[in-house]
Structures are given as structure tokens and as C-alpha cells.
Design a protein around this motif. Structure first.
Motif, PDB file in Angstrom:
ATOM      1  N   UNK A 185       0.945  -1.302  -0.111  1.00 18.84           N
ATOM      2  CA  UNK A 185       0.190  -0.092   0.038  1.00 18.84           C
ATOM      3  C   UNK A 185       0.943   1.285  -0.114  1.00 18.84           C
ATOM      4  N   UNK A 186       2.238   1.259   0.089  1.00 19.27           N
ATOM      5  CA  UNK A 186       2.921   2.420   0.613  1.00 19.27           C
ATOM      6  C   UNK A 186       4.366   2.173  -0.041  1.00 19.27           C
ATOM      7  N   UNK A 187       4.832   3.129  -0.403  1.00 20.99           N
ATOM      8  CA  UNK A 187       6.238   3.134  -1.102  1.00 20.99           C
ATOM      9  C   UNK A 187       6.754   4.460  -0.712  1.00 20.99           C
ATOM     10  N   UNK A 188       8.217   4.382  -0.553  1.00 24.76           N
ATOM     11  CA  UNK A 188       9.051   5.620  -0.066  1.00 24.76           C
ATOM     12  C   UNK A 188      10.322   5.495  -0.668  1.00 24.76           C
ATOM     13  N   UNK A 189      11.052   6.952  -0.503  1.00 24.31           N
ATOM     14  CA  UNK A 189      12.375   7.017  -1.090  1.00 24.31           C
ATOM     15  C   UNK A 189      12.943   8.089  -0.260  1.00 24.31           C
ATOM     16  N   UNK A 190      14.238   8.080   0.165  1.00 29.35           N
ATOM     17  CA  UNK A 190      15.021   9.096   0.692  1.00 29.35           C
ATOM     18  C   UNK A 190      16.380   9.410  -0.011  1.00 29.35           C
TER      19      UNK A 190
END
Length: 366
Positions: free
Chosen positions: A232-237
Motif C-alpha cells: 500500500x505504500x512506497x517511499x524514497x530517501x
């Protein structure tokens, strides 16, 4: 931030709440003596002389007779003070000897409502300032560095720190309540590492700035809270950058986010990417030329086989099991790829050429 003017909506909320407690008609009178909130709708927007006098004299005004003050009935009117100034008055209608026992309670209820409103104003003002700083930095649209630094200073944040951008995106096809729950958990992650500089960007993106200390802490925290949102969720840093290079970290966070999406990961640090990062930054025309050169003689089945082969780290056993074919059949098909492409998937140096082509193709079509 002190309130110096009460809205009609807040005034009506106050009188309704007081009415529930004292069961008397209540009026809220503004600084100009106009009733802006009342349990008697007929008195709204009329002049209340006794209330006006309470505001001007900063003292309680008792009305003993309905004709004593213009637009006023029997009762007591109390000035509402904020920082020694009256911002209005609240009046209780009734026999003064009877309603006087409610004076302290009525003023306290009113103060609670106003203080809550002050907190809401401060929260909204802080939110606007945070939004301004974050957007100015990530979009490289800074108009006044002094203003940016002043806001950061107000929040106790040093301008000489390095910051990394964290970008979290909630996938589509969730109802409003699901999105709200995920957003709350994202906020928990940021709050748990002490972050206050976070914003929400439509549609379904949360962006935060983290300093060096919080950068490493994020890795530990997100797994505990966000791991349940794998689909349900994706992220990047992005990488840690000087304050006015934050926009570069934002661009890196976007690249890392794309990698997370393609590989169904919750969070990817740009620092963890190597070949993927190089491929992401290649010119599209160069990518297409490379694909044409390396894969032009291979058909769809050859390419899918190579995808699975490299996904399984070139293991014949794991690849044949996933394809449900005998190991000898797999070796035959790899040999056929060698004959067609001129590149041997079993030879490390030549296999790297094929692997890069497959990685580029996946980055284009996933």
C-alpha cells in the motif's frame, strides 16, 4: 498568537456550550457592542449597550431593569479579557441575584474555548510556515533566505545542518479512511524520530526533511510501524545535503521512490542504489539504443527467462524450479540465447551486458 477578534461561529459555539451548563439565555457581544452569538436568535446583530460598556470599562456590568441600557435585558455582562484587553463580553440573561452565581463558570468556559481557538490558530500558522519552508527548499524556489532561516530558527533548527528528503507515497485505490490511517502511521514514524518539518502534497504524498541524527534513526523506526503496508505504500530517501541543496535530495528521493514502486519496497535509500541509480539517470535515447543492440535478436520468451535467471542470481536450480523446467532444458535455452545474441549468459563478463539490458527494460516497462 493572541486572538483579538472572535468570529461569529466561535461566538455561537461559546454561547451554545454555556447554555448547556447554566440553562439561561446567553449573548456574546463583540468589541463594538454588537451581539454576534446568542441563544435568542432574535437578538443577533443588535446593539447591546451593557455589553459594550463591559468591554470599554473592563468590568462586570449588571442590568437591573430591561430599560436601563439600550438593547439589554436583565442580567450580568462579563468582559472577556485576553492579555489585559477585552475582546468582547458575555452576558447572562436573568435576575442578577440569581445568575451572578454562574459568572465564574461562564467566563471560564469562554476562556477555554478561546484558548483552544488560539492553539488552532497557532497550529495552522505553524503549518503554513512549515509548508512554505519545505516547498521553497524542495522545489528550489527560495525568494528570501532570511525569512527561511528566521522560520527555522523559530523552530530551533540550525541552518548549518544537513538535511535529507523523505518522500512517502500511498498507492491509489484506497478509501479515504484507509488513506487516513496510513497517513497517521507515517506521521507516527516522523514524530518518533523527532521530525516536525513534514507536509502533505496531493495526491497522497507525505514529504519530510530529516537531519543527520534522524536520517539513521528512520531506518530503525519505519520497519516497526510501516512494514504492514508493503502493498500500500512506497517511499524514497535522498542523500543528506546542505540546506540550500535540499532540492537535490528531493530529486534523489523521487528516484528512490520509483525504485521502491518497481520492486514493491516500502522504503529505499538512494545510498543503497548503485547500478539502478546509474540506469535511472541515463538518457532515454541511450537506453533505447542499448536495448536495440543487445536484445534485438531475442524473443519474448528469451527475455522473460533472463529476467527470472537474474532474479535468481543466475542459479540454474532456482531458475529451473521457478520455470517448472528441467535443468538441462534451461541450459539448452541459455545456449540458444547465446547463439541468438552472441552473448553467453553463463560467462560473467558477457552476462553483465545482458543483465544491464534486462535491468533497463524492467525500468522502462514496470
Amino acid at each position: 498568537m493572541a486572538i483579538n477578534k472572535i468570529s461569529k461561529n466561535l461566538a455561537q459555539e461559546i454561547v451554545n456550550a454555556v447554555k448547556e451548563v447554566v440553562d439561561k439565555d446567553i449573548n456574546f457581544i463583540d468589541k463594538n457592542g454588537v451581539i454576534i452569538g446568542s441563544t435568542d436568535k432574535n437578538r443577533l446583530n443588535t446593539f447591546h449597550q451593557a455589553g459594550y460598556k463591559a468591554v470599554k470599562t473592563l468590568s462586570n456590568i449588571t442590568v437591573e431593569d430591561n430599560s436601563e441600557y439600550e438593547g439589554s435585558k436583565k442580567g450580568i455582562n462579563y468582559p472577556i479579557k485576553i492579555n489585559k484587553d477585552a475582546i468582547g463580553a458575555i452576558g447572562i440573561t436573568g435576575e442578577p441575584s440569581e445568575v451572578s452565581k454562574y459568572g465564574f463558570l461562564v467566563t471560564k468556559i469562554t476562556e477555554i474555548f478561546i484558548k483552544e481557538q488560539e492553539l488552532n490558530y497557532k497550529y495552522e500558522a505553524d503549518k503554513q510556515r512549515i509548508n512554505y519552508v519545505v516547498k521553497s527548499l524542495i522545489y528550489d524556489s527560495i525568494e528570501d533566505k532570511n525569512e527561511i532561516e528566521s522560520i527555522l530558527e523559530q523552530f530551533g533548527i540550525g541552518v548549518n545542518q544537513k538535511f535529507a528528503v523523505v518522500l512517502m507515497k500511498i498507492k491509489k485505490n484506497h478509501n479515504d479512511r484507509e488513506v487516513e490511517i496510513i497517513e497517521e502511521d507515517i506521521s507516527k514514524v516522523f514524530d518518533s524520530i523527532g521530525n516536525i518539518f513534514k507536509i502533505y502534497v496531493y495526491p497522497n504524498e507525505c514529504i519530510a526533511l530529516v537531519n543527520e541524527q534522524k536520517y539513521e534513526k528512520l531506518k530503525l523506526v519505519y520497519m516497526d510501524i510501516l512494514n504492514k503496508y508493503k502493498d500500500k505504500l512506497n517511499g524514497g530517501v535522498g542523500r543528506l545535503k546542505d540546506l540550500y541543496d535540499t532540492h537535490k535530495s528531493y530529486q534523489e528521493a523521487r528516484i528512490a521512490l520509483q525504485y521502491s514502486k518497481k520492486n514493491n519496497k516500502i522504503l529505499t535509500y538512494i545510498d543503497d542504489l548503485d547500478l539502478e541509480l546509474i540506469l535511472e539517470n541515463l538518457d532515454l535515447e541511450i537506453k533505447n539504443q542499448y536495448l536495440e543492440k543487445v536484445l534485438k535478436n531475442l524473443d519474448y520468451e528469451d527475455i522473460k527467462l533472463l529476467e527470472i535467471y537474474y532474479k535468481n542470481d543466475m542459479s540454474l536450480k532456482a531458475t529451473s524450479e521457478e520455470l517448472y523446467i528441467h535443468k538441462n532444458t534451461l541450459q539448452y535455452r541459455l545456449e540458444r540465447i547465446y547463439q541468438r545474441s552472441g552473448l553467453n549468459p553463463r560467462c560473467f563478463k558477457e552476462s553483465v551486458v545482458l543483465y544491464i539490458a534486462i535491468a533497463i527494460r524492467l525500468s522502462k516497462f514496470n
